[in-house]
Enzyme design. Structure first.
Site, PDB file in Angstrom:
ATOM      1  N   SER A  51       0.729  -1.201   0.064  1.00 57.23           N
ATOM      2  CA  SER A  51      -0.126  -0.074  -0.095  1.00 57.23           C
ATOM      3  C   SER A  51       0.796   1.181   0.146  1.00 57.23           C
ATOM      4  O   SER A  51       2.110   1.388   0.595  1.00 57.23           O
ATOM      5  CB  SER A  51      -0.935  -0.096   1.193  1.00 57.23           C
ATOM      6  OG  SER A  51      -1.420   1.438   1.512  1.00 57.23           O
ATOM      7  N   GLU A  69       0.397   3.640   1.670  1.00 55.40           N
ATOM      8  CA  GLU A  69       0.390   4.004   2.958  1.00 55.40           C
ATOM      9  C   GLU A  69       1.398   3.942   3.904  1.00 55.40           C
ATOM     10  O   GLU A  69       2.234   4.216   4.579  1.00 55.40           O
ATOM     11  CB  GLU A  69      -0.936   3.333   3.948  1.00 55.40           C
ATOM     12  CG  GLU A  69      -1.171   3.703   5.149  1.00 55.40           C
ATOM     13  CD  GLU A  69      -1.753   5.028   6.044  1.00 55.40           C
ATOM     14  OE1 GLU A  69      -2.123   5.559   4.714  1.00 55.40           O
ATOM     15  OE2 GLU A  69      -1.359   5.491   6.807  1.00 55.40           O
ATOM     16  N   TYR A  90      -1.516   0.318  10.645  1.00 59.13           N
ATOM     17  CA  TYR A  90      -1.813  -0.249   9.239  1.00 59.13           C
ATOM     18  C   TYR A  90      -0.509  -0.190   8.321  1.00 59.13           C
ATOM     19  O   TYR A  90      -0.001  -1.141   7.917  1.00 59.13           O
ATOM     20  CB  TYR A  90      -3.006   0.261   8.702  1.00 59.13           C
ATOM     21  CG  TYR A  90      -3.276  -0.193   7.357  1.00 59.13           C
ATOM     22  CD1 TYR A  90      -3.697  -1.377   7.062  1.00 59.13           C
ATOM     23  CD2 TYR A  90      -2.827   0.691   6.315  1.00 59.13           C
ATOM     24  CE1 TYR A  90      -4.130  -1.767   5.680  1.00 59.13           C
ATOM     25  CE2 TYR A  90      -2.960   0.473   4.954  1.00 59.13           C
ATOM     26  CZ  TYR A  90      -3.732  -0.682   4.487  1.00 59.13           C
ATOM     27  OH  TYR A  90      -3.797  -1.231   3.488  1.00 59.13           O
TER      28      TYR A  90
HETATM   29  P1  NAP Z   1     -11.627  -4.412   1.948  1.00 60.85           P
HETATM   30  O1  NAP Z   1     -12.663  -4.004   0.866  1.00 60.85           O
HETATM   31  O2  NAP Z   1     -11.432  -3.828   3.365  1.00 60.85           O
HETATM   32  O3  NAP Z   1     -11.524  -5.972   2.052  1.00 60.85           O
HETATM   33  C1  NAP Z   1     -10.521  -6.644   3.010  1.00 60.85           C
HETATM   34  C2  NAP Z   1     -10.736  -8.143   2.984  1.00 60.85           C
HETATM   35  O4  NAP Z   1      -9.845  -8.608   3.811  1.00 60.85           O
HETATM   36  C3  NAP Z   1     -12.055  -8.644   3.186  1.00 60.85           C
HETATM   37  O5  NAP Z   1     -12.543  -9.495   2.213  1.00 60.85           O
HETATM   38  C4  NAP Z   1     -12.097  -9.122   4.500  1.00 60.85           C
HETATM   39  O6  NAP Z   1     -12.955 -10.403   5.014  1.00 60.85           O
HETATM   40  C5  NAP Z   1     -10.667  -9.812   4.475  1.00 60.85           C
HETATM   41  N1  NAP Z   1     -10.275  -9.931   6.085  1.00 60.85           N
HETATM   42  C6  NAP Z   1     -10.169  -9.314   6.925  1.00 60.85           C
HETATM   43  N2  NAP Z   1      -9.586  -9.952   7.983  1.00 60.85           N
HETATM   44  C7  NAP Z   1      -9.304 -11.236   7.617  1.00 60.85           C
HETATM   45  C8  NAP Z   1      -8.479 -12.428   8.046  1.00 60.85           C
HETATM   46  N3  NAP Z   1      -8.384 -12.271   9.324  1.00 60.85           N
HETATM   47  N4  NAP Z   1      -8.394 -13.431   7.336  1.00 60.85           N
HETATM   48  C9  NAP Z   1      -8.701 -13.511   6.057  1.00 60.85           C
HETATM   49  N5  NAP Z   1      -9.577 -12.397   5.321  1.00 60.85           N
HETATM   50  C10 NAP Z   1      -9.453 -11.632   6.249  1.00 60.85           C
HETATM   51  O7  NAP Z   1      -9.970  -4.044   1.013  1.00 60.85           O
HETATM   52  P2  NAP Z   1      -9.826  -3.692  -0.223  1.00 60.85           P
HETATM   53  O8  NAP Z   1      -9.915  -2.230  -0.554  1.00 60.85           O
HETATM   54  O9  NAP Z   1     -10.701  -4.628  -1.173  1.00 60.85           O
HETATM   55  O10 NAP Z   1      -8.175  -3.927  -0.323  1.00 60.85           O
HETATM   56  C11 NAP Z   1      -7.571  -5.268  -0.647  1.00 60.85           C
HETATM   57  C12 NAP Z   1      -6.394  -5.187  -0.247  1.00 60.85           C
HETATM   58  O11 NAP Z   1      -5.574  -4.244  -0.815  1.00 60.85           O
HETATM   59  C13 NAP Z   1      -6.092  -4.906   1.458  1.00 60.85           C
HETATM   60  O12 NAP Z   1      -5.080  -5.835   1.671  1.00 60.85           O
HETATM   61  C14 NAP Z   1      -5.737  -3.454   1.366  1.00 60.85           C
HETATM   62  O13 NAP Z   1      -5.207  -3.401   2.579  1.00 60.85           O
HETATM   63  C15 NAP Z   1      -4.867  -3.546   0.371  1.00 60.85           C
HETATM   64  N6  NAP Z   1      -4.872  -1.962  -0.421  1.00 60.85           N
HETATM   65  C16 NAP Z   1      -6.051  -1.379  -0.601  1.00 60.85           C
HETATM   66  C17 NAP Z   1      -6.115  -0.183  -1.295  1.00 60.85           C
HETATM   67  C18 NAP Z   1      -7.504   0.638  -1.589  1.00 60.85           C
HETATM   68  O14 NAP Z   1      -7.360   1.879  -1.910  1.00 60.85           O
HETATM   69  N7  NAP Z   1      -8.542   0.059  -1.695  1.00 60.85           N
HETATM   70  C19 NAP Z   1      -4.812   0.384  -1.384  1.00 60.85           C
HETATM   71  C20 NAP Z   1      -3.688  -0.378  -1.031  1.00 60.85           C
HETATM   72  C21 NAP Z   1      -3.624  -1.391  -0.652  1.00 60.85           C
HETATM   73  P3  NAP Z   1     -14.399  -9.862   5.550  1.00 60.85           P
HETATM   74  O15 NAP Z   1     -15.366  -9.665   4.523  1.00 60.85           O
HETATM   75  O16 NAP Z   1     -14.670 -11.136   6.167  1.00 60.85           O
HETATM   76  O17 NAP Z   1     -14.003  -8.714   6.554  1.00 60.85           O
HETATM   77  O1  G4F Z   2     -10.698   7.145   2.534  1.00 58.99           O
HETATM   78  P1  G4F Z   2      -9.250   6.748   3.832  1.00 58.99           P
HETATM   79  O2  G4F Z   2     -10.085   6.196   5.010  1.00 58.99           O
HETATM   80  O3  G4F Z   2      -8.255   6.094   3.001  1.00 58.99           O
HETATM   81  P2  G4F Z   2      -6.605   5.838   3.656  1.00 58.99           P
HETATM   82  O4  G4F Z   2      -6.420   6.140   5.050  1.00 58.99           O
HETATM   83  O5  G4F Z   2      -5.876   6.777   2.433  1.00 58.99           O
HETATM   84  O6  G4F Z   2      -6.496   4.343   3.220  1.00 58.99           O
HETATM   85  C1  G4F Z   2      -6.944   3.788   2.100  1.00 58.99           C
HETATM   86  O7  G4F Z   2      -5.939   3.724   1.175  1.00 58.99           O
HETATM   87  C2  G4F Z   2      -4.397   3.130   1.501  1.00 58.99           C
HETATM   88  C3  G4F Z   2      -3.763   3.459   0.372  1.00 58.99           C
HETATM   89  O8  G4F Z   2      -3.020   4.627   0.368  1.00 58.99           O
HETATM   90  C4  G4F Z   2      -5.207   1.815   1.874  1.00 58.99           C
HETATM   91  F1  G4F Z   2      -3.883   1.042   1.954  1.00 58.99           F
HETATM   92  C5  G4F Z   2      -5.829   1.487   2.768  1.00 58.99           C
HETATM   93  O9  G4F Z   2      -6.175   0.237   3.086  1.00 58.99           O
HETATM   94  C6  G4F Z   2      -7.194   2.167   2.560  1.00 58.99           C
HETATM   95  O10 G4F Z   2      -7.864   1.663   1.449  1.00 58.99           O
HETATM   96  O11 G4F Z   2      -8.963   8.335   4.234  1.00 58.99           O
HETATM   97  C7  G4F Z   2      -8.227   9.182   3.294  1.00 58.99           C
HETATM   98  C8  G4F Z   2      -8.036  10.620   3.769  1.00 58.99           C
HETATM   99  C9  G4F Z   2      -7.168  10.453   5.060  1.00 58.99           C
HETATM  100  O12 G4F Z   2      -6.188  11.464   4.964  1.00 58.99           O
HETATM  101  C10 G4F Z   2      -8.318  10.795   5.970  1.00 58.99           C
HETATM  102  O13 G4F Z   2      -7.772  11.350   7.237  1.00 58.99           O
HETATM  103  O14 G4F Z   2      -9.476  11.173   4.198  1.00 58.99           O
HETATM  104  C11 G4F Z   2      -9.232  11.811   5.319  1.00 58.99           C
HETATM  105  N1  G4F Z   2     -10.502  11.890   6.089  1.00 58.99           N
HETATM  106  C12 G4F Z   2     -11.115  13.076   6.345  1.00 58.99           C
HETATM  107  N2  G4F Z   2     -12.123  12.920   6.742  1.00 58.99           N
HETATM  108  C13 G4F Z   2     -11.440  10.767   6.289  1.00 58.99           C
HETATM  109  C14 G4F Z   2     -12.430  11.334   6.761  1.00 58.99           C
HETATM  110  N3  G4F Z   2     -11.246   9.516   6.134  1.00 58.99           N
HETATM  111  C15 G4F Z   2     -12.262   8.632   6.514  1.00 58.99           C
HETATM  112  N4  G4F Z   2     -12.258   7.467   6.362  1.00 58.99           N
HETATM  113  N5  G4F Z   2     -13.529   9.391   7.032  1.00 58.99           N
HETATM  114  C16 G4F Z   2     -13.427  10.669   7.361  1.00 58.99           C
HETATM  115  O15 G4F Z   2     -14.434  11.218   7.884  1.00 58.99           O
END
Ligand code: NAP
Ligand code: G4F
Length: 328
Positions: A127, A129, A151
């Site tokens: 990520s 992050e 995280y």
């Molecule tokens: P998400 O919608 O939050 O999905 C997370 C998945 O992980 C869900 O299917 C959840 O299952 C599963 N999980 C949670 N705890 C687990 C456990 N103990 N054992 C097995 N599975 C478990 O996340 P996403 O946005 O699809 O992201 C997919 C991956 O990419 C994650 O690793 C996230 O950290 C990473 N990532 C995401 C972003 C982004 O912007 N979306 C960016 C960079 C990296 P349940 O449904 O049972 O909760």
């Molecule tokens: O949407 P966010 O919660 O995403 P964040 O923290 O960037 O993390 C996501 O992206 C990562 C990749 O860079 C992934 F690895 C991670 O699993 C996840 O998918 O927050 C985005 C921004 C932050 O700066 C947060 O402080 O939005 C700001 N924010 C402001 N108000 C808020 C809020 N975020 C959330 N969730 N809720 C608020 O009310």
């Protein structure tokens, strides 16, 4: 027919990746946790072809069993506690799932593959992050990591463990350093979906305001459907490697609000937004913007959806969904 095992199959990316692999003729196995997971219905309705296996990233024997059942050519580790804000309140759990879970799966793959580590190709969902307090703009594969949340720290562990299994055992292991990617399937706890849902509800007269934290933070937001294509392309390369996947453009939450409210026909978003301390983070990641040139040149990958198109897609989806839910 190729076979793939996906952890995190019930999440946003798991659903898009399953659809992609099914369309390419794969047999797809999805690891689902819990005895009665509420997202099983969504998975079955969205991608009924996925074969469900029970397991948890914290339970290594369940991972080994899943590998033996699926006999996969490719393993995609998308499972994680993925909500950054939650990770401060649950730092140990986040470390166990998002960090040590990667080691559990890598070790299970190593034991399952025995003397032939070319049997399975491995993808780790790293990520942006991990860049946290960014040491370089834009961020690339070689940028020093400086995580700012439990995280982010857990993801750094998983990232380096993936590289270590590649270097130690010759495993075809790739780490996709994905920047924020969103869609109508995004969880409502993340800021883009929180905004698109609230805008739809305000437009329909179901809600007055939206409470947010830091609206000055900037993210490099892309469309999740594009990003799973990059994951798959990584595993089709002759060797495992690390790739930044991003659009190369960054926008603040203010920009997000402007596009979302305007698209719903609501002027002057400031009237509807209140700041709430509860959504501020102990340490913020102020600016993320990725340099995807390696993904472009090696994988031939390009994003196809712009920031404005993405936000409009999410608002349109939520207008339909909220109308149906409210019966208006
Ligand atoms: P998400 O919608 O939050 O999905 C997370 C998945 O992980 C869900 O299917 C959840 O299952 C599963 N999980 C949670 N705890 C687990 C456990 N103990 N054992 C097995 N599975 C478990 O996340 P996403 O946005 O699809 O992201 C997919 C991956 O990419 C994650 O690793 C996230 O950290 C990473 N990532 C995401 C972003 C982004 O912007 N979306 C960016 C960079 C990296 P349940 O449904 O049972 O909760
Ligand atoms: O949407 P966010 O919660 O995403 P964040 O923290 O960037 O993390 C996501 O992206 C990562 C990749 O860079 C992934 F690895 C991670 O699993 C996840 O998918 O927050 C985005 C921004 C932050 O700066 C947060 O402080 O939005 C700001 N924010 C402001 N108000 C808020 C809020 N975020 C959330 N969730 N809720 C608020 O009310």
């Amino acid at each position: 027919m190729k076979r793939a095992l996906i952890t995190g199959v019930t999440g946003q990316d798991g659903l898009y990746l399953s659809e992609l692999l099914i369309s390419k003729g794969y047999e797809v196995y999805g690891l689902v946790r819990g005895q009665n997971n509420p997202k099983l219905g969504l998975l079955a309705a969205t991608v009924p072809e996925v074969r469900v296996l029970t397991g948890d990233l914290m339970d290594m024997s369940s991972l080994l069993r899943a590998l033996h059942a699926a006999e996969p050519d490719e393993v995609y580790n998308l499972g994680a506690i993925s909500f950054v804000a939650y990770s401060w309140e649950n730092a140990h759990l986040t470390t166990d799932v998002t960090g040590k879970g990667v080691l559990n799966l890598l070790e299970a793959v190593r034991l399952y593959s025995r003397d032939d580590l070319t049997r399975v190709r491995f993808y780790q969902a790293s990520s942006s992050e991990m860049f946290g307090k960014v040491q370089e703009v834009p961020q690339r594969e070689t940028t020093l990591l400086w995580p700012r949340s439990p995280y982010g720290v857990a993801k750094v562990f998983g990232h380096h463990m993936t590289i270590n299994y590649r270097e130690s055992y010759g495993l075809h292991a790739s780490s996709g350093i994905l920047f924020n990617h969103e869609s109508p399937r995004r969880g409502p706890e993340f800021v883009t979906r929180k905004v698109s849902q609230a805008v739809a509800r305000i437009r329909l007269g179901l809600q007055d305001r939206i409470a947010l934290g830091n609206i000055d933070a900037k993210r490099d937001w892309g469309f999740a459907g594009d990003y799973v294509e990059a994951m798959w392309r990584m595993l089709q390369q002759p060797h495992g490697d690390d790739y930044v996947v991003a659009t190369g453009s960054t926008h603040s939450i203010r920009d997000l609000l402007e596009v979302a409210f305007t698209h719903a026909g609501l002027d002057d978003w400031q009237r509807y937004v209140v700041q709430d301390e509860r959504f501020m983070r102990p340490a913020e990641v102020d600016l993320l913007v990725g340099d995807p040139s390696k993904a472009r040149s090696v994988l031939g990958w390009e994003p196809t959806v712009s920031f404005d198109e993405l936000v409009r897609m999410m608002v349109d989806h939520d207008l339909i969904e909220q109308r149906a839910l409210a019966g208006v």
